[in-house]
Design a protein around this motif. Sequence first.
Motif, PDB file in Angstrom:
ATOM      1  N   GLY A 139       3.734   9.548  -5.930  1.00 14.76           N
ATOM      2  CA  GLY A 139       4.377  11.087  -5.756  1.00 14.76           C
ATOM      3  C   GLY A 139       5.726  10.978  -6.320  1.00 14.76           C
ATOM      4  O   GLY A 139       5.551  12.542  -7.361  1.00 14.76           O
ATOM      5  N   GLN A 140       6.276  10.121  -7.801  1.00 12.48           N
ATOM      6  CA  GLN A 140       6.884  10.485  -8.415  1.00 12.48           C
ATOM      7  C   GLN A 140       6.073  10.303  -9.834  1.00 12.48           C
ATOM      8  O   GLN A 140       6.708  11.718 -10.220  1.00 12.48           O
ATOM      9  CB  GLN A 140       7.714   8.834  -8.419  1.00 12.48           C
ATOM     10  CG  GLN A 140       8.737   8.438  -7.259  1.00 12.48           C
ATOM     11  CD  GLN A 140       9.299   7.243  -7.541  1.00 12.48           C
ATOM     12  OE1 GLN A 140       9.367   6.985  -8.679  1.00 12.48           O
ATOM     13  NE2 GLN A 140      10.308   6.623  -6.369  1.00 12.48           N
ATOM     14  N   GLN A 141       5.546  10.174  -9.649  1.00 11.52           N
ATOM     15  CA  GLN A 141       4.139  10.315 -11.047  1.00 11.52           C
ATOM     16  C   GLN A 141       3.609  11.930 -10.388  1.00 11.52           C
ATOM     17  O   GLN A 141       3.693  12.721 -11.971  1.00 11.52           O
ATOM     18  CB  GLN A 141       2.990   9.396 -10.830  1.00 11.52           C
ATOM     19  CG  GLN A 141       3.896   7.914 -11.538  1.00 11.52           C
ATOM     20  CD  GLN A 141       3.852   7.863 -12.623  1.00 11.52           C
ATOM     21  OE1 GLN A 141       4.755   9.066 -13.985  1.00 11.52           O
ATOM     22  NE2 GLN A 141       3.599   6.418 -13.251  1.00 11.52           N
ATOM     23  N   GLU A 142       3.781  12.237  -9.629  1.00 15.61           N
ATOM     24  CA  GLU A 142       2.327  13.932  -9.519  1.00 15.61           C
ATOM     25  C   GLU A 142       4.291  14.836 -10.064  1.00 15.61           C
ATOM     26  O   GLU A 142       3.790  16.043 -10.689  1.00 15.61           O
ATOM     27  CB  GLU A 142       2.500  13.662  -8.051  1.00 15.61           C
ATOM     28  CG  GLU A 142       1.128  13.346  -8.096  1.00 15.61           C
ATOM     29  CD  GLU A 142       0.788  13.721  -6.728  1.00 15.61           C
ATOM     30  OE1 GLU A 142       1.041  13.717  -6.255  1.00 15.61           O
ATOM     31  OE2 GLU A 142      -0.732  12.738  -6.255  1.00 15.61           O
ATOM     32  N   GLN A 143       5.608  14.013  -9.910  1.00 12.43           N
ATOM     33  CA  GLN A 143       6.532  15.111 -10.040  1.00 12.43           C
ATOM     34  C   GLN A 143       7.327  14.720 -11.347  1.00 12.43           C
ATOM     35  O   GLN A 143       8.140  15.367 -12.713  1.00 12.43           O
ATOM     36  CB  GLN A 143       7.704  15.064  -9.080  1.00 12.43           C
ATOM     37  CG  GLN A 143       7.777  15.087  -8.320  1.00 12.43           C
ATOM     38  CD  GLN A 143       8.410  14.023  -6.723  1.00 12.43           C
ATOM     39  OE1 GLN A 143       9.610  14.501  -7.326  1.00 12.43           O
ATOM     40  NE2 GLN A 143       8.770  14.155  -5.264  1.00 12.43           N
ATOM     41  N   ARG A 144       6.147  13.772 -12.246  1.00 12.43           N
ATOM     42  CA  ARG A 144       7.217  13.730 -13.827  1.00 12.43           C
ATOM     43  C   ARG A 144       6.723  14.944 -14.633  1.00 12.43           C
ATOM     44  O   ARG A 144       4.986  15.417 -14.421  1.00 12.43           O
ATOM     45  CB  ARG A 144       6.759  12.668 -14.304  1.00 12.43           C
ATOM     46  CG  ARG A 144       7.752  11.994 -13.356  1.00 12.43           C
ATOM     47  CD  ARG A 144       7.446  10.213 -13.957  1.00 12.43           C
ATOM     48  NE  ARG A 144       8.737   9.308 -14.052  1.00 12.43           N
ATOM     49  CZ  ARG A 144       8.853   8.379 -14.856  1.00 12.43           C
ATOM     50  NH1 ARG A 144       7.251   7.596 -14.908  1.00 12.43           N
ATOM     51  NH2 ARG A 144       9.353   7.808 -14.456  1.00 12.43           N
ATOM     52  N   PHE A 179       0.263  -0.823   0.044  1.00 19.85           N
ATOM     53  CA  PHE A 179      -0.504   0.010   0.207  1.00 19.85           C
ATOM     54  C   PHE A 179       0.718   1.381  -0.343  1.00 19.85           C
ATOM     55  O   PHE A 179       0.637   1.949  -0.574  1.00 19.85           O
ATOM     56  CB  PHE A 179      -0.685  -0.032   1.056  1.00 19.85           C
ATOM     57  CG  PHE A 179      -1.401   1.152   0.809  1.00 19.85           C
ATOM     58  CD1 PHE A 179      -2.867   1.471   1.122  1.00 19.85           C
ATOM     59  CD2 PHE A 179      -1.075   1.850   2.393  1.00 19.85           C
ATOM     60  CE1 PHE A 179      -3.715   2.470   0.963  1.00 19.85           C
ATOM     61  CE2 PHE A 179      -2.245   3.439   2.019  1.00 19.85           C
ATOM     62  CZ  PHE A 179      -3.679   3.527   1.628  1.00 19.85           C
ATOM     63  N   ASN A 180       1.455   1.189   0.985  1.00 18.91           N
ATOM     64  CA  ASN A 180       2.913   3.089   1.195  1.00 18.91           C
ATOM     65  C   ASN A 180       3.369   2.747  -0.569  1.00 18.91           C
ATOM     66  O   ASN A 180       3.941   3.952  -1.071  1.00 18.91           O
ATOM     67  CB  ASN A 180       3.784   2.347   2.505  1.00 18.91           C
ATOM     68  CG  ASN A 180       2.898   2.097   3.639  1.00 18.91           C
ATOM     69  OD1 ASN A 180       2.040   3.109   3.512  1.00 18.91           O
ATOM     70  ND2 ASN A 180       3.567   1.708   4.426  1.00 18.91           N
ATOM     71  N   PHE A 181       4.291   1.900  -1.160  1.00 18.83           N
ATOM     72  CA  PHE A 181       4.558   1.518  -1.709  1.00 18.83           C
ATOM     73  C   PHE A 181       3.891   2.308  -3.131  1.00 18.83           C
ATOM     74  O   PHE A 181       4.580   3.356  -3.696  1.00 18.83           O
ATOM     75  CB  PHE A 181       5.530   0.580  -2.494  1.00 18.83           C
ATOM     76  CG  PHE A 181       5.974   0.609  -4.072  1.00 18.83           C
ATOM     77  CD1 PHE A 181       7.628   1.115  -3.747  1.00 18.83           C
ATOM     78  CD2 PHE A 181       5.699   0.045  -5.054  1.00 18.83           C
ATOM     79  CE1 PHE A 181       8.270   0.898  -4.451  1.00 18.83           C
ATOM     80  CE2 PHE A 181       6.678   0.094  -6.204  1.00 18.83           C
ATOM     81  CZ  PHE A 181       7.680   0.138  -6.019  1.00 18.83           C
ATOM     82  N   TYR A 182       3.388   1.369  -3.552  1.00 18.93           N
ATOM     83  CA  TYR A 182       1.995   2.269  -4.749  1.00 18.93           C
ATOM     84  C   TYR A 182       1.906   3.502  -3.963  1.00 18.93           C
ATOM     85  O   TYR A 182       1.708   4.373  -5.229  1.00 18.93           O
ATOM     86  CB  TYR A 182       0.966   1.027  -4.187  1.00 18.93           C
ATOM     87  CG  TYR A 182      -0.359   1.691  -6.286  1.00 18.93           C
ATOM     88  CD1 TYR A 182       0.411   1.055  -6.815  1.00 18.93           C
ATOM     89  CD2 TYR A 182      -0.688   2.262  -6.042  1.00 18.93           C
ATOM     90  CE1 TYR A 182      -0.058   1.606  -8.575  1.00 18.93           C
ATOM     91  CE2 TYR A 182      -1.951   2.489  -7.277  1.00 18.93           C
ATOM     92  CZ  TYR A 182      -1.287   2.164  -8.016  1.00 18.93           C
ATOM     93  OH  TYR A 182      -1.857   2.547  -9.496  1.00 18.93           O
TER      94      TYR A 182
END
Length: 324
Positions: free
Chosen positions: A236-241, A227-230
């Motif tokens: 979080g990484q996707q939002e920064q891209r 859960f935490n990883f996904y």
Amino acid sequence: KIKENSEKSLVIEEQKEIREKFLKDYSQENNVKFNWRKKIILLLALVLSVGVLGACTKKDDSKNKEGEKKTEQKTSKKKVVATSTMLTDLVKQIGGDNFEVEGMMKAGVDPHLYKPTAGDVEKLEKADVVVVNGLHLEGQMGEILQGLEKQNKNVVTAAKNIPSDRLLPWDEEGAGPNDPHIWFSVKNWKIAAKNVAEGLKKADSSKAEEIDKNLAKYEKELDELSFNFYNKELQGQQEQRPMNKRALSVIVTAHDAFNYFAKEFGFKVEAIQGISTESEASAADIKKLSDFLVKTKIKAVFVESSVPKKTIESLVESCKAKGH
């Protein structure tokens, strides 16, 4: 005067005798007292010595009994041998301190190519429980594992009971039918944990309650990890891209072992070698993947400790030659 002097001499003599007798009696009395005192001191010393010796003996006996108890507990533990490092960790998580666990393969060893030694075979035969991955991961151990099953050995196969729709195909020649890298899927690994729990309870039913508690705790940890990883790391990484690159999440590895992970968390996997490291990477494979890295501007590759670095280093050099 003569008479007077004679009487004085008698008195002096009598006093002398009295004094000598007194000194003699005093000396004897004190010697007796000294002897009694000496005897009492010696008696006390003897009693104390016996008391200390008894206490030490009891203490030593207690230590010996404690040591014997620990040795007995250790020897009474069921012995478990697990093939890979992943399975060794899993058994320790589920079994706790109730089992004597030993891993056959050490960290950095390639399970696809590992050939068991005579010592390994002896350990497997003496073990109360043998835990294997299955799905042809232990590719060089097929005959040995079949022999153990014929001996009615308690062999636990981690991949057992995983639904077919959760297993990925292994299309390489001479392999399969399914990808054996099941530990990269949290869902599949939870099934593996249940299989291990059942195998341990079969070996020692007196530890069933604790095994079930450990299993429940471990399953909860896996769910939280997933859960935490996904929801935290990936999102979080996707939002920064930038928007045009959010759909592109690629893992580049030495061999194609991460497909379960990719399927579960929405990645794409590109690898130099196939699912098994028995296959060899050709110059064409390296060129094709380096072209992909240059085109997609991927700047990092994942190096595996159990796979020789030569192919990855060749890939990196190929990218550098193309200005990437």
